[in-house]
Design a protein around this motif. Structure first.
Motif, PDB file in Angstrom:
ATOM      1  N   VAL A 200       0.858  -1.190   0.000  1.00 25.66           N
ATOM      2  CA  VAL A 200       0.000   0.000   0.000  1.00 25.66           C
ATOM      3  C   VAL A 200       0.891   1.237   0.000  1.00 25.66           C
ATOM      4  O   VAL A 200       1.810   1.359   0.828  1.00 25.66           O
ATOM      5  CB  VAL A 200      -0.947   0.037   1.212  1.00 25.66           C
ATOM      6  CG1 VAL A 200      -1.971   1.152   1.036  1.00 25.66           C
ATOM      7  CG2 VAL A 200      -1.650  -1.307   1.414  1.00 25.66           C
ATOM      8  N   GLU A 201       0.622   2.147  -0.918  1.00 28.64           N
ATOM      9  CA  GLU A 201       1.368   3.406  -1.021  1.00 28.64           C
ATOM     10  C   GLU A 201       0.412   4.587  -1.026  1.00 28.64           C
ATOM     11  O   GLU A 201      -0.712   4.478  -1.539  1.00 28.64           O
ATOM     12  CB  GLU A 201       2.161   3.463  -2.340  1.00 28.64           C
ATOM     13  CG  GLU A 201       3.458   2.706  -2.352  1.00 28.64           C
ATOM     14  CD  GLU A 201       4.256   3.030  -3.615  1.00 28.64           C
ATOM     15  OE1 GLU A 201       5.421   3.411  -3.480  1.00 28.64           O
ATOM     16  OE2 GLU A 201       3.714   2.884  -4.723  1.00 28.64           O
ATOM     17  N   TYR A 209       4.626   1.710  -7.157  1.00 33.79           N
ATOM     18  CA  TYR A 209       3.513   1.401  -8.063  1.00 33.79           C
ATOM     19  C   TYR A 209       3.910   1.707  -9.512  1.00 33.79           C
ATOM     20  O   TYR A 209       3.718   0.880 -10.406  1.00 33.79           O
ATOM     21  CB  TYR A 209       2.286   2.213  -7.665  1.00 33.79           C
ATOM     22  CG  TYR A 209       1.110   2.090  -8.607  1.00 33.79           C
ATOM     23  CD1 TYR A 209       0.205   1.042  -8.476  1.00 33.79           C
ATOM     24  CD2 TYR A 209       0.904   3.019  -9.631  1.00 33.79           C
ATOM     25  CE1 TYR A 209      -0.874   0.910  -9.347  1.00 33.79           C
ATOM     26  CE2 TYR A 209      -0.162   2.907 -10.498  1.00 33.79           C
ATOM     27  CZ  TYR A 209      -1.046   1.850 -10.352  1.00 33.79           C
ATOM     28  OH  TYR A 209      -2.112   1.738 -11.222  1.00 33.79           O
ATOM     29  N   LEU A 210       4.469   2.892  -9.742  1.00 35.38           N
ATOM     30  CA  LEU A 210       4.860   3.275 -11.090  1.00 35.38           C
ATOM     31  C   LEU A 210       6.012   2.416 -11.596  1.00 35.38           C
ATOM     32  O   LEU A 210       6.062   2.053 -12.773  1.00 35.38           O
ATOM     33  CB  LEU A 210       5.267   4.752 -11.114  1.00 35.38           C
ATOM     34  CG  LEU A 210       4.149   5.766 -10.861  1.00 35.38           C
ATOM     35  CD1 LEU A 210       4.726   7.183 -10.820  1.00 35.38           C
ATOM     36  CD2 LEU A 210       3.060   5.672 -11.926  1.00 35.38           C
ATOM     37  N   ASP A 248       1.959  -9.338  -4.637  1.00 37.58           N
ATOM     38  CA  ASP A 248       0.877  -9.679  -5.558  1.00 37.58           C
ATOM     39  C   ASP A 248       0.194  -8.469  -6.158  1.00 37.58           C
ATOM     40  O   ASP A 248      -0.296  -8.529  -7.294  1.00 37.58           O
ATOM     41  CB  ASP A 248      -0.173 -10.523  -4.822  1.00 37.58           C
ATOM     42  CG  ASP A 248       0.373 -11.878  -4.407  1.00 37.58           C
ATOM     43  OD1 ASP A 248       0.553 -12.740  -5.289  1.00 37.58           O
ATOM     44  OD2 ASP A 248       0.649 -12.088  -3.208  1.00 37.58           O
ATOM     45  N   ASN A 249       0.153  -7.363  -5.414  1.00 38.80           N
ATOM     46  CA  ASN A 249      -0.555  -6.180  -5.920  1.00 38.80           C
ATOM     47  C   ASN A 249      -0.154  -4.980  -5.067  1.00 38.80           C
ATOM     48  O   ASN A 249       0.321  -5.137  -3.937  1.00 38.80           O
ATOM     49  CB  ASN A 249      -2.066  -6.389  -5.845  1.00 38.80           C
ATOM     50  CG  ASN A 249      -2.843  -5.331  -6.597  1.00 38.80           C
ATOM     51  OD1 ASN A 249      -2.316  -4.678  -7.498  1.00 38.80           O
ATOM     52  ND2 ASN A 249      -4.097  -5.131  -6.218  1.00 38.80           N
ATOM     53  N   ILE A 250      -0.342  -3.794  -5.618  1.00 43.06           N
ATOM     54  CA  ILE A 250      -0.142  -2.558  -4.858  1.00 43.06           C
ATOM     55  C   ILE A 250      -1.410  -1.734  -4.945  1.00 43.06           C
ATOM     56  O   ILE A 250      -1.974  -1.529  -6.029  1.00 43.06           O
ATOM     57  CB  ILE A 250       1.052  -1.746  -5.372  1.00 43.06           C
ATOM     58  CG1 ILE A 250       2.360  -2.497  -5.081  1.00 43.06           C
ATOM     59  CG2 ILE A 250       1.101  -0.365  -4.705  1.00 43.06           C
ATOM     60  CD1 ILE A 250       3.601  -1.734  -5.474  1.00 43.06           C
ATOM     61  N   VAL A 251      -1.865  -1.272  -3.791  1.00 39.23           N
ATOM     62  CA  VAL A 251      -3.047  -0.428  -3.684  1.00 39.23           C
ATOM     63  C   VAL A 251      -2.596   0.994  -3.358  1.00 39.23           C
ATOM     64  O   VAL A 251      -1.723   1.194  -2.501  1.00 39.23           O
ATOM     65  CB  VAL A 251      -3.983  -0.952  -2.569  1.00 39.23           C
ATOM     66  CG1 VAL A 251      -5.156  -0.007  -2.358  1.00 39.23           C
ATOM     67  CG2 VAL A 251      -4.478  -2.352  -2.902  1.00 39.23           C
ATOM     68  N   LEU A 252      -3.186   1.962  -4.021  1.00 41.77           N
ATOM     69  CA  LEU A 252      -2.897   3.364  -3.746  1.00 41.77           C
ATOM     70  C   LEU A 252      -4.020   3.970  -2.918  1.00 41.77           C
ATOM     71  O   LEU A 252      -5.197   3.698  -3.170  1.00 41.77           O
ATOM     72  CB  LEU A 252      -2.730   4.155  -5.040  1.00 41.77           C
ATOM     73  CG  LEU A 252      -1.601   3.717  -5.972  1.00 41.77           C
ATOM     74  CD1 LEU A 252      -1.568   4.608  -7.214  1.00 41.77           C
ATOM     75  CD2 LEU A 252      -0.252   3.736  -5.271  1.00 41.77           C
TER      76      LEU A 252
END
Length: 313
Positions: A200-201, A209-210, A248-252
């Motif tokens: 999480v960012e 994320y980028l 697995d994933n990044i949430v903003l």
């Protein structure tokens, strides 16, 4: 790269220096979200944040090699941790902090007999200055995240999570430079690969994320996010490949969502956490209600009392 064995070695090395932090939950919060949400409480850790894990692992290792002075670059929590463990084992420390470092974190560094030097506002500026001090022959650099011993130390929190709970579906972890999530993701994926690790960012500090999107490390420059511990400009050179492999994933999450999570935890659980620690909670709160068993790692609780009113949603 690091592996599960290096993390287990770290746990042995730091056993006398860190706490095994509890996992807490709230039936009300879980009911509201439609998922069973648990909190790994690193804000109850020594020095008030997870950073003591990696710092202890690295500093103790260096002290065993006869190092007498350590230097760190930190927005606050890493610096506190390095100053604390150095003071505990009887060596000196210098902490390079940003010019806008939180007062509570500066005060804590001083309380642990750390010498403070101010430099710029970005992680790159203070890391460069810390390395310069080391090149002048004045000590050994203790990186904030981009180091195998630092990552392995942070990964001990991941070992605790899989040992403390059964049936975990997802673990949400804040991302700054990537030291915490790279260590935790390694510990979790090499212990139980079925558990999803979600980074999480803050949306305005979205370098990882980028970088994942582009397949290479992206420098976003400075950030003004209220999550001051996550204001890194670029993912770590060593941490980023691990994030690519295991996360697995990044949430903003936006700034208002961070405030909402901060207020939610304070009101429902009576726990005071810092904005950087609230980021993982904000990420978990965005999860669709599917009855999942979710752990949000609260990374720290060092927040200036005078800024609390501005964080309340």
């Amino acid at each position: 790269m690091i592996d599960l064995n290096l993390i287990r070695e770290a746990r042995e090395r730091i056993a006398r220096s860190v706490k095994k932090t509890p996992i807490m939950t709230s039936e009300t919060i879980s009911k509201d979200l439609g998922n069973d949400l648990f909190f790994k409480c690193e804000h109850l850790q020594k020095t008030g944040a997870f950073k003591i894990r990696g710092a202890s692992n690295k500093v103790i290792y260096e002290a065993n090699r006869n190092t007498k002075h350590v230097i760190a670059a930190s927005s606050g929590n890493h610096g506190q941790a390095v100053a604390y463990i150095a003071n505990q084992i009887g060596i000196s420390s210098t902490i390079v902090v940003p010019e806008d470092a939180a007062t509570c974190k500066k005060d804590a560094i001083k309380a642990y007999n750390g010498n403070i030097e101010f430099c710029g506002t970005t992680s790159e500026e203070r890391i460069e200055r810390a390395k310069q001090i080391c090149e002048d022959g004045k000590g050994v650099f203790i990186p904030p995240y981009d180091d195998p011993l630092i990552m392995a130390g942070q990964g001990t929190a991941g070992l605790e999570i899989v040992e403390q709970m059964d049936g975990i579906d997802e673990v949400y972890v804040p991302i700054g430079g990537g030291g915490l999530i790279s260590g935790i993701a390694t510990a979790i994926k090499e212990s139980n690969p079925s558990i999803r690790v979600i980074g999480v960012e803050p949306a305005i500090a979205n370098d990882t994320y980028l970088s994942l999107k582009e397949g290479k490390r992206i420098n976003i420059g400075g950030s003004s996010t209220i999550a001051d511990g996550l204001r890194t400009s670029i993912p770590g050179e060593l941490t980023f490949p691990i994030v690519q492999q295991y996360v697995d994933n990044i949430v903003l999450v936006d700034e208002e969502s961070i405030k909402q999570a901060f207020t939610y935890v304070l009101a429902r659980m009576k726990q005071l956490i810092e904005p950087s620690g609230a980021v993982s909670v904000a990420g978990a709160m965005k999860r669709n209600p599917e009855g999942k068993r979710i752990v949000a790692l609260i990374s720290g609780g060092n927040v200036d009392t005078e800024v609390i009113p501005s964080l309340l949603k």
